[in-house]
Write an enzyme that holds these catalytic residues in place. Structure first.
Site, PDB file in Angstrom:
ATOM      1  CD  GLN A 106     -10.570  -3.056   4.137  1.00 27.75           C
ATOM      2  OE1 GLN A 106     -10.389  -4.063   3.459  1.00 27.75           O
ATOM      3  NE2 GLN A 106     -10.462  -1.830   3.644  1.00 27.75           N
ATOM      4  CE1 TYR A 176     -15.058  -7.295  -2.265  1.00 33.04           C
ATOM      5  CE2 TYR A 176     -13.766  -5.383  -1.603  1.00 33.04           C
ATOM      6  CZ  TYR A 176     -13.872  -6.583  -2.289  1.00 33.04           C
ATOM      7  OH  TYR A 176     -12.805  -7.065  -3.008  1.00 33.04           O
ATOM      8  NE  ARG A 224      -9.266   1.723   0.881  1.00 31.55           N
ATOM      9  CZ  ARG A 224      -8.408   0.927   0.235  1.00 31.55           C
ATOM     10  NH1 ARG A 224      -8.598  -0.379   0.214  1.00 31.55           N
ATOM     11  NH2 ARG A 224      -7.365   1.441  -0.385  1.00 31.55           N
ATOM     12  CE  LYS A 432       5.216  -2.546 -20.545  1.00 29.36           C
ATOM     13  NZ  LYS A 432       5.303  -3.875 -21.173  1.00 29.36           N
TER      14      LYS A 432
END
Length: 644
Positions: A106, A176, A224, A432
């Site tokens: 990546q 990003y 992505r 949980k």
């Protein structure tokens, strides 16, 4: 019990570009913090991925590799910003490919999601708008600087090709730099890189075009995407359904469908509270508008889930992320019909995202060997010993399994009527239930490796002497603490949290929980979901200090939704028959309740240590050491067995 034919879609070969992938199982890029501080690959990094290649994954996409040092959002992030880095990458790719696994890398730049504290300079971005999670104003890139960054992306892609990678993935997700250009949430420019969709797409489209001119059209470039950012003013799935065909037309060979940005960063690594495969419907939407392969990702943690997604046609490939950290042999075990041997990912996020969030190397609660593949030797010992494990909680069970694998004769002694210890109570709160899968796995491994278990057995000096072990692993746990408050001795309404969670005591309708740690807050959530009115009293100004950030975000939403009152910086003064008195900043207040639940911690059960000290070789593991932390307890049990 389960035949591999049940998972036929997972093991069909698939194609991305001209590459044939041996199955549909992908390891997505996940930060490890195993590179060095100069961005170079290490043996630890390579071996970690090599285990996944050995384990049978068809494609591995190595984690974020920065295109320049200021693009690194973490301290030990690998890079492809210099030719000197290529040689180690060549070793990496050849070792992965030796197992018939394809390897991508990546290519990424953090942009405004980097921090000056990490990169030593002001981060950069399309616009001088701070990221909500970073809170630093980034430098607004000039036109010349944008073009320079495009070329740095291309140079890194060229290095990846020279290093032998089968392809690359452009990181256009999670807020990003590429995502920052594409999204109106972060891009406020009005030049040729902003203002409308095609201008915002110019940055990634230029990178793709320039890259293909250098590496050739047959080299695989994938993308992505955060198909929905889940923020006000950000990209939605409908936006991404327009973007995806444009990317396909530009030559992208596959789209890896994720979601969210840093502000909504609790979603991409969805914890136990979140729905299973919660981004798979986003993948389905993207698949409906493109002809290239689509990869689904996020909380696809069992073979049944993976097969279901493929069978429904939601995606062409499935990314097995944290489940590959928990068990890198996931594909091989499915192929061989050994589902009971798969170490189950419980989506706790403690050792993976929890550690990454504080810049620590990745570990795993259910698999302490993660990242230590070169350190933990599981070969059988030359001189087996007779090993007594006292306590059948997580640490004791894990110790028993590893000691047996090493060839020792192992027996576990547990005073209650079942294995699991405090972990059984940890699995009670909402969401949980999956935690029980780890207990079931360990019980199966104890049976498989012929570990004898003695339940309902109180260990005394006589029991120890009769067994006469060569070594003892002492994992006798801890006992809840009782506080010496006025009125506590005579009040029948005062109970321990473990008594309520275990079903030994009926919870009240209006309860006060004393203690805002993990046990107290999870008990609060459990009772509030089951219709109790709950107030939590905590002396500190903070709560849930020991909880990983992502599960904590989900829990706080649940506590707010269920109207749990949380009183921080509050001191308990007195317990009365039907009320408590507490104070904050010197002001006292009385709260009328029908039950007080204590969740103020535990004290190690050290009585047996006094008996065996100086008489037997022994190691301590688990809550008896005072840790009261699942990931450390399991690691201690594992290492206690290795070091016999």
């Amino acid at each position: 019990m389960f035949k591999k034919e049940m998972f036929e879609n997972m093991f069909k070969p698939g194609k991305i570009g001209n590459l044939e992938i041996k199955n549909r199982l992908v390891v997505p890029p996940m930060l490890s913090e195993y590179a060095d501080e100069e961005g170079n690959l290490t043996e630890r990094y390579i071996r970690y991925y090599e285990e996944k290649a050995k384990g049978g994954f068809g494609l591995i996409i190595a984690e974020d590799n920065a295109v320049e040092p200021r693009g690194a959002g973490f301290t030990k992030l690998p890079g492809l910003w210099h030719d000197s880095q290529i040689e180690k990458h060549k070793e990496f790719t050849s070792r992965i490919q030796a197992y018939g696994t394809k390897i991508f890398v990546q290519i990424y730049h953090a942009g405004r999601e980097a921090s000056e504290s990490i990169i030593g300079m002001q981060p950069v971005a399309p616009s001088p708008v701070h990221d909500p999670a970073i809170f630093e104003i980034p430098h607004e890139l000039t036109l010349e600087e944008v073009i320079e960054l495009e070329d740095k992306f291309v140079a890194s892609i060229v290095r990846a090709q020279k290093a032998g990678y089968d392809g690359i993935e452009l990181h256009g997700a999670h807020g990003y730099l590429i995502n920052q250009f594409v999204s109106p949430f972060s891009n406020k420019r009005t030049d040729i890189y902003g203002g409308n969709l095609m201008n915002r797409l110019r940055f990634p489209l230029n990178i793709i075009k320039k890259a293909y001119e250098k590496v050739g059209n047959d080299f695989v470039i994938t993308y992505r995407i955060s198909a929905d950012e889940f923020v006000e003013g950000g990209l939605t799935i409908e936006d991404s359904k327009i973007i995806a065909p444009i990317l396909e037309d530009a030559g992208i060979k596959a789209i890896h469908v994720s979601g969210a940005v840093y502000k909504t960063g609790y979603l991409p690594s969805a914890p136990y509270q979140a729905p299973t495969a919660l981004f798979s419907d986003l993948a389905k939407e993207i698949k409906s508008v493109v002809t290239i392969p689509v990869i689904a990702v996020n909380k696809i943690n069992t073979p049944f889930v993976a097969e279901s997604i493929l069978k429904q046609g939601k995606s062409d490939f499935v990314a097995i992320g944290r489940a590959s950290i928990a068990d890198p042999e996931f594909p091989n075990k499915v192929m061989e019909g050994r589902l009971e041997d798969i170490i189950p990912c419980i989506a706790c996020d403690q050792g993976c995202q929890g550690y990454i969030g504080v810049q620590k190397p990745v570990s795993c609660l259910v698999n302490p060997r993660t990242g230590r593949e070169g350190e933990y030797n599981l070969e059988k010992v030359a001189n087996p010993k007779k090993v007594m494990v006292i306590g059948g909680g997580l640490a004791g069970m894990q110790a028993g399994v590893v000691a047996a694998i090493k060839g020792h004769q192992v027996e576990i002694f547990e005073k209650s009527d079942r294995l699991g210890g405090q972990w059984l109570l940890a699995a009670i709160p909402p969401g949980k239930e999956v935690f029980n899968s780890f207990v079931v796995y360990l019980k199966g491994q104890l049976d498989k490796h012929n570990v004898k278990v003695h339940l309902n057995t109180e260990v005394t000096e006589e029991v120890i002497n009769t067994f006469n072990p060569d070594h003892i692993i002492l994992s006798a746990g801890a006992n809840p603490i009782t506080i010496p408050f006025k009125g506590i001795e005579t009040n029948k309404n005062v109970v321990q949290a473990n008594e309520v969670l275990s079903g030994k005591v009926m919870p009240g309708r209006n309860v006060a929980i004393i203690g805002g740690g993990l046990v107290g807050m999870e008990t609060a959530e459990h009772l509030a979901v089951h219709s109790s009115s709950v107030t939590v009293i905590e002396m500190k100004e903070t709560h849930l200090e020991e909880m990983a950030g992502i599960p904590k975000a989900f829990m706080m939403k649940s506590l707010e939704h269920n109207k749990v009152a949380i009183r921080l910086g509050t001191k308990l003064e007195e317990i009365r028959e039907n009320s408590i008195v507490f104070s904050k900043n010197g002001v006292s207040e009385e709260l009328f309740i029908d039950q007080i639940i204590l969740a103020i911690g535990s004290r190690p059960n050290i009585a047996l240590e006094e008996i065996i000290k100086g008489k037997y070789s022994y190691t301590k593991a688990g809550d008896i050491t005072g840790v009261a932390d699942g990931i450390i307890s399991v690691k201690e049990g594992y290492e206690a067995a290795l070091n016999i």
